[in-house]
Design a protein around this motif. Structure first.
Motif, PDB file in Angstrom:
ATOM      1  N   ARG A 112      41.370  56.857  60.742  1.00  0.00           N
ATOM      2  CA  ARG A 112      40.154  57.287  61.430  1.00  0.00           C
ATOM      3  C   ARG A 112      40.049  58.792  61.377  1.00  0.00           C
ATOM      4  NH1 ARG A 112      40.977  55.114  67.430  1.00  0.00           N
ATOM      5  NH2 ARG A 112      38.784  55.724  67.515  1.00  0.00           N
ATOM      6  N   ASP A 113      38.810  59.281  61.547  1.00  0.00           N
ATOM      7  CA  ASP A 113      38.591  60.716  61.691  1.00  0.00           C
ATOM      8  C   ASP A 113      37.860  60.931  63.012  1.00  0.00           C
ATOM      9  OD1 ASP A 113      35.969  59.964  61.226  1.00  0.00           O
ATOM     10  OD2 ASP A 113      35.768  61.013  59.309  1.00  0.00           O
ATOM     11  N   ASP A 114      37.242  62.095  63.187  1.00  0.00           N
ATOM     12  CA  ASP A 114      36.599  62.401  64.453  1.00  0.00           C
ATOM     13  C   ASP A 114      35.310  61.621  64.667  1.00  0.00           C
ATOM     14  OD1 ASP A 114      35.553  63.841  62.268  1.00  0.00           O
ATOM     15  OD2 ASP A 114      34.603  65.297  63.581  1.00  0.00           O
ATOM     16  N   GLN A 115      34.852  60.882  63.627  1.00  0.00           N
ATOM     17  CA  GLN A 115      33.575  60.186  63.740  1.00  0.00           C
ATOM     18  C   GLN A 115      33.699  58.667  63.728  1.00  0.00           C
ATOM     19  OE1 GLN A 115      30.229  61.991  61.480  1.00  0.00           O
ATOM     20  NE2 GLN A 115      31.801  63.251  60.524  1.00  0.00           N
ATOM     21  N   GLY A 116      34.625  58.124  62.959  1.00  0.00           N
ATOM     22  CA  GLY A 116      34.686  56.682  62.821  1.00  0.00           C
ATOM     23  C   GLY A 116      36.043  56.204  62.336  1.00  0.00           C
ATOM     24  N   THR A 117      36.082  54.924  61.967  1.00  0.00           N
ATOM     25  CA  THR A 117      37.322  54.272  61.555  1.00  0.00           C
ATOM     26  C   THR A 117      37.165  53.690  60.164  1.00  0.00           C
ATOM     27  OG1 THR A 117      37.795  53.717  63.868  1.00  0.00           O
ATOM     28  CG2 THR A 117      39.007  52.490  62.186  1.00  0.00           C
ATOM     29  N   LEU A 118      38.227  53.745  59.381  1.00  0.00           N
ATOM     30  CA  LEU A 118      38.233  53.240  58.007  1.00  0.00           C
ATOM     31  C   LEU A 118      39.298  52.174  57.853  1.00  0.00           C
ATOM     32  CD1 LEU A 118      37.427  53.556  54.928  1.00  0.00           C
ATOM     33  CD2 LEU A 118      39.349  55.149  54.778  1.00  0.00           C
ATOM     34  N   LEU A 119      38.898  51.011  57.333  1.00  0.00           N
ATOM     35  CA  LEU A 119      39.827  49.954  56.947  1.00  0.00           C
ATOM     36  C   LEU A 119      39.842  49.916  55.431  1.00  0.00           C
ATOM     37  CD1 LEU A 119      38.567  49.148  59.821  1.00  0.00           C
ATOM     38  CD2 LEU A 119      39.436  46.867  59.322  1.00  0.00           C
ATOM     39  N   GLN A 120      41.038  49.878  54.812  1.00  0.00           N
ATOM     40  CA  GLN A 120      41.114  49.978  53.362  1.00  0.00           C
ATOM     41  C   GLN A 120      42.320  49.237  52.803  1.00  0.00           C
ATOM     42  OE1 GLN A 120      43.140  54.412  53.718  1.00  0.00           O
ATOM     43  NE2 GLN A 120      41.693  54.080  52.079  1.00  0.00           N
ATOM     44  N   ILE A 121      42.207  48.844  51.541  1.00  0.00           N
ATOM     45  CA  ILE A 121      43.299  48.219  50.811  1.00  0.00           C
ATOM     46  C   ILE A 121      43.069  48.470  49.326  1.00  0.00           C
ATOM     47  CG2 ILE A 121      42.169  45.969  50.608  1.00  0.00           C
ATOM     48  CD1 ILE A 121      44.988  44.713  51.011  1.00  0.00           C
ATOM     49  N   PHE A 122      44.155  48.519  48.546  1.00  0.00           N
ATOM     50  CA  PHE A 122      44.076  48.869  47.131  1.00  0.00           C
ATOM     51  C   PHE A 122      44.657  47.760  46.264  1.00  0.00           C
ATOM     52  CE2 PHE A 122      44.346  52.658  49.670  1.00  0.00           C
ATOM     53  CZ  PHE A 122      43.396  53.503  49.132  1.00  0.00           C
ATOM     54  N   THR A 123      43.980  47.468  45.164  1.00  0.00           N
ATOM     55  CA  THR A 123      44.544  46.534  44.203  1.00  0.00           C
ATOM     56  C   THR A 123      45.566  47.255  43.334  1.00  0.00           C
ATOM     57  OG1 THR A 123      43.014  46.958  42.352  1.00  0.00           O
ATOM     58  CG2 THR A 123      42.292  45.388  44.049  1.00  0.00           C
ATOM     59  N   LYS A 124      46.358  46.485  42.624  1.00  0.00           N
ATOM     60  CA  LYS A 124      47.148  47.045  41.540  1.00  0.00           C
ATOM     61  C   LYS A 124      46.185  47.395  40.401  1.00  0.00           C
ATOM     62  CE  LYS A 124      51.412  44.524  42.567  1.00  0.00           C
ATOM     63  NZ  LYS A 124      52.410  43.527  42.076  1.00  0.00           N
ATOM     64  N   PRO A 125      46.623  48.169  39.406  1.00  0.00           N
ATOM     65  CA  PRO A 125      45.745  48.452  38.263  1.00  0.00           C
ATOM     66  C   PRO A 125      45.161  47.154  37.700  1.00  0.00           C
ATOM     67  CG  PRO A 125      47.694  49.818  38.139  1.00  0.00           C
ATOM     68  CD  PRO A 125      47.914  48.875  39.291  1.00  0.00           C
ATOM     69  N   VAL A 126      43.880  47.206  37.320  1.00  0.00           N
ATOM     70  CA  VAL A 126      43.176  45.984  36.935  1.00  0.00           C
ATOM     71  C   VAL A 126      43.389  45.599  35.474  1.00  0.00           C
ATOM     72  CG1 VAL A 126      41.421  46.349  38.687  1.00  0.00           C
ATOM     73  CG2 VAL A 126      41.033  47.231  36.368  1.00  0.00           C
ATOM     74  N   GLY A 127      43.975  46.497  34.667  1.00  0.00           N
ATOM     75  CA  GLY A 127      44.204  46.203  33.263  1.00  0.00           C
ATOM     76  C   GLY A 127      45.659  46.360  32.876  1.00  0.00           C
ATOM     77  N   ASP A 128      45.906  46.451  31.572  1.00  0.00           N
ATOM     78  CA  ASP A 128      47.271  46.580  31.079  1.00  0.00           C
ATOM     79  C   ASP A 128      47.914  47.902  31.480  1.00  0.00           C
ATOM     80  OD1 ASP A 128      47.085  44.128  29.714  1.00  0.00           O
ATOM     81  OD2 ASP A 128      46.104  45.091  28.018  1.00  0.00           O
ATOM     82  N   ARG A 129      47.136  48.961  31.470  1.00  0.00           N
ATOM     83  CA  ARG A 129      47.679  50.293  31.756  1.00  0.00           C
ATOM     84  C   ARG A 129      47.665  50.585  33.252  1.00  0.00           C
ATOM     85  NH1 ARG A 129      45.116  54.138  26.962  1.00  0.00           N
ATOM     86  NH2 ARG A 129      44.656  52.479  25.470  1.00  0.00           N
ATOM     87  N   PRO A 130      48.596  51.396  33.744  1.00  0.00           N
ATOM     88  CA  PRO A 130      48.580  51.796  35.156  1.00  0.00           C
ATOM     89  C   PRO A 130      47.543  52.892  35.385  1.00  0.00           C
ATOM     90  CG  PRO A 130      50.455  52.799  34.060  1.00  0.00           C
ATOM     91  CD  PRO A 130      49.802  51.901  33.041  1.00  0.00           C
ATOM     92  N   THR A 131      46.291  52.509  35.214  1.00  0.00           N
ATOM     93  CA  THR A 131      45.205  53.482  35.346  1.00  0.00           C
ATOM     94  C   THR A 131      44.222  53.041  36.424  1.00  0.00           C
ATOM     95  OG1 THR A 131      44.114  52.431  33.425  1.00  0.00           O
ATOM     96  CG2 THR A 131      45.407  54.418  33.009  1.00  0.00           C
ATOM     97  N   ILE A 132      43.097  52.468  36.069  1.00  0.00           N
ATOM     98  CA  ILE A 132      42.038  52.202  37.042  1.00  0.00           C
ATOM     99  C   ILE A 132      42.378  51.032  37.964  1.00  0.00           C
ATOM    100  CG2 ILE A 132      40.755  50.726  35.438  1.00  0.00           C
ATOM    101  CD1 ILE A 132      38.176  51.912  36.710  1.00  0.00           C
ATOM    102  N   PHE A 133      42.009  51.191  39.255  1.00  0.00           N
ATOM    103  CA  PHE A 133      42.189  50.124  40.232  1.00  0.00           C
ATOM    104  C   PHE A 133      40.984  50.092  41.163  1.00  0.00           C
ATOM    105  CE2 PHE A 133      44.446  53.900  41.772  1.00  0.00           C
ATOM    106  CZ  PHE A 133      44.007  54.027  43.084  1.00  0.00           C
ATOM    107  N   ILE A 134      40.966  49.102  42.068  1.00  0.00           N
ATOM    108  CA  ILE A 134      39.856  48.895  42.995  1.00  0.00           C
ATOM    109  C   ILE A 134      40.332  49.112  44.422  1.00  0.00           C
ATOM    110  CG2 ILE A 134      38.196  47.206  43.906  1.00  0.00           C
ATOM    111  CD1 ILE A 134      37.501  48.008  41.093  1.00  0.00           C
ATOM    112  N   GLU A 135      39.496  49.726  45.230  1.00  0.00           N
ATOM    113  CA  GLU A 135      39.737  49.859  46.665  1.00  0.00           C
ATOM    114  C   GLU A 135      38.657  49.066  47.402  1.00  0.00           C
ATOM    115  OE1 GLU A 135      39.906  53.302  50.198  1.00  0.00           O
ATOM    116  OE2 GLU A 135      39.299  53.838  48.162  1.00  0.00           O
ATOM    117  N   ILE A 136      39.058  48.279  48.376  1.00  0.00           N
ATOM    118  CA  ILE A 136      38.111  47.579  49.238  1.00  0.00           C
ATOM    119  C   ILE A 136      38.149  48.250  50.608  1.00  0.00           C
ATOM    120  CG2 ILE A 136      37.426  45.378  50.258  1.00  0.00           C
ATOM    121  CD1 ILE A 136      37.281  45.382  47.218  1.00  0.00           C
ATOM    122  N   ILE A 137      36.978  48.604  51.135  1.00  0.00           N
ATOM    123  CA  ILE A 137      36.944  49.322  52.403  1.00  0.00           C
ATOM    124  C   ILE A 137      35.873  48.745  53.329  1.00  0.00           C
ATOM    125  CG2 ILE A 137      37.638  51.465  51.259  1.00  0.00           C
ATOM    126  CD1 ILE A 137      34.815  52.527  51.814  1.00  0.00           C
TER     127      ILE A 137
END
Length: 445
Positions: free
Chosen positions: A371-396
């Motif tokens: 959270r910050d001074d204004q609100g609250t954040l819920l978040q989770i991260f996927t592992k990289p979506v492809g073969d390389r450890p590069t791009i991934f997805i965050e759900i918030i």
């Protein structure tokens, strides 16, 4: 040293006209303000385009994993002999997956629905980066004006304005970082009916029959919250984007704010006037025990690129339950959950916002809370979506910060709850542990 030098040279597009105006001050010393400094009118994110070598299977995997039906297509069945493109949509979120057909079947007349598509560029892009984001697209008031203003203020042109369809849609592009372009989209006669406007995309795309895709899928994802890029050097990249967009600094973090004892990063978030288009950028830090995850990304991606996409859910608990059901059957896997002590302390940090049952759900699903001074954040991260450890997805999901707009409609302020500063160390630890499983084994001699 050779690899690092090449990566820095790869980012010269973003830096060769930059000054040293930008200076990191750190989270605690950063003062948030909105100077309303956009150089052209920005409305919202429009879509994200991935370039890949097989759009059919990649689109279906994302559709199944994220609960985003394939709603439109431009391929051989629609008369497009240049590329296959499939549009996934959930709420206001649009993902476009594009792959090349053989150039030998293309006619002398261009049939592609994305006029900036290039066979050679797409093949080189996928060979270099693997599955990756090619374009971050924004809807603007006038794509022609946005392009000319951007170039006049130092942006490197990628495509001059092109009119699509019956003079209704204009598309233009400038270089953002690495091989990623910032795409401008404008409609000459935008539809004010939200239902009709949501069904539109670009000329040349036709609706997909309901029987041929996962039309009933909906896990609650509603829009793109922010698109994060990794660059070799933060200062020239930030100066470059600010110079031609007028975007302002929304937040910043240094290694002291978000690092661990083993690695870290520096980060800046840029925002448009409405603060609904958020473009964070990260750089690696050096001299730590472990190589920064940002440096690992830059090496595997062969230069700057989009690190992750943060997708906003209207109900993160439902979204995560649906996604986790499919993790082992064609969906996406998630980073390891934090230890039980994290959730034992969560009631003290967020008990006034989350119920005991919701805190229990967070622990069950591995959701992080900040959270910050204004609100609250819920978040989770996927592992990289492809073969390389590069791009991934965050759900918030962001909680709080509800305000009335100029028309009296209640909406949530952009960036409400921050960007998970309090969770960075937990995320970094997860990534560090994940990377350790990927490191080459040393063969005894």
């Amino acid at each position: 040293m050779g690899t690092e030098s090449n990566l820095i040279n790869d980012n010269t597009v973003a830096g060769e006209q930059s000054s040293s105006a930008f200076k990191l001050v750190g989270f605690n010393n950063f003062i948030r303000k909105n100077p309303m400094s956009d150089k052209f009118t920005v409305k919202s994110f429009h879509h994200i385009e991935f370039w890949c070598s097989d759009a059919t299977n990649t689109a279906r995997r994302f559709s199944w994993g994220l609960g985003m039906p394939i709603v439109k297509k431009s391929d051989l069945s629609t008369g497009n002999t240049t590329h296959a493109s499939y549009l996934l949509r959930s709420g206001q979120l649009n993902f476009l997956f594009t792959a090349p057909y053989s150039p030998s079947i293309s006619t002398t007349t261009t049939t592609g629905s994305i006029p900036t598509f290039s066979h050679a560029d797409c093949r080189n892009f996928t060979a270099k980066h693997g599955l990756a984001v090619r374009a971050i697209a924004m809807e603007v008031e006038d794509a022609g004006t946005a392009f000319s203003v951007s170039v006049a203020n130092g942006a490197k042109p990628s495509s001059a304005p092109i009119t699509l369809g019956c003079d209704d849609v204009v598309l233009s592009e400038v270089k953002l970082y690495g091989d990623v372009v910032l795409r401008y989209i404008s409609y000459k006669n935008p539809n004010t009916d939200p239902t009709v406007a949501a069904s539109n995309f670009l000329p040349g795309f036709e609706p997909v029959e309901k029987t041929s895709s996962y039309q009933d899928l909906d896990y609650g994802i509603r829009r793109l919250d922010h698109a994060v890029g990794n660059v070799p050097e933060l200062s020239p990249a930030v100066d470059y984007v600010k110079s031609f967009t007028g975007f302002h600094e929304f937040a910043e973090f240094t290694a002291d704010d978000v690092g661990t004892s083993e690695s870290g990063l520096n980060s800046v978030v840029l925002a448009c006037n409405s603060e609904m288009v958020l473009i964070p950028m990260n750089e690696p830090v050096y001299g730590t025990k472990r190589k920064s995850q940002i440096q690992t990304y830059l090496e595997h991606n062969e230069g700057a690129g989009v690190q992750h996409l943060a997708l906003a859910s209207e109900d993160i608990f439902r979204t995560l339950r649906e996604m986790r059901k499919r993790s082992g059957v064609g969906g996406f896997e998630f980073m390891p959950s934090p230890p039980p002590t994290y959730y034992r302390n969560l009631k003290n940090r967020a008990g006034d916002v989350l119920s005991d049952e919701q805190i229990k759900d967070c622990e069950e699903l591995g959701i992080l809370v900040d959270r910050d001074d204004q609100g609250t954040l819920l978040q989770i991260f996927t592992k990289p979506v492809g073969d390389r450890p590069t791009i991934f997805i965050e759900i918030i999901q962001r909680v709080g910060c509800m305000v009335k707009d100029d028309e009296g409609k209640v909406q949530q302020k952009g960036g409400c709850g921050g960007f998970g500063k309090g969770n960075f160390s937990e995320l970094f630890k997860s990534i560090e542990e994940y990377e350790k499983t990927l490191e080459a084994r040393t063969i005894p001699t």
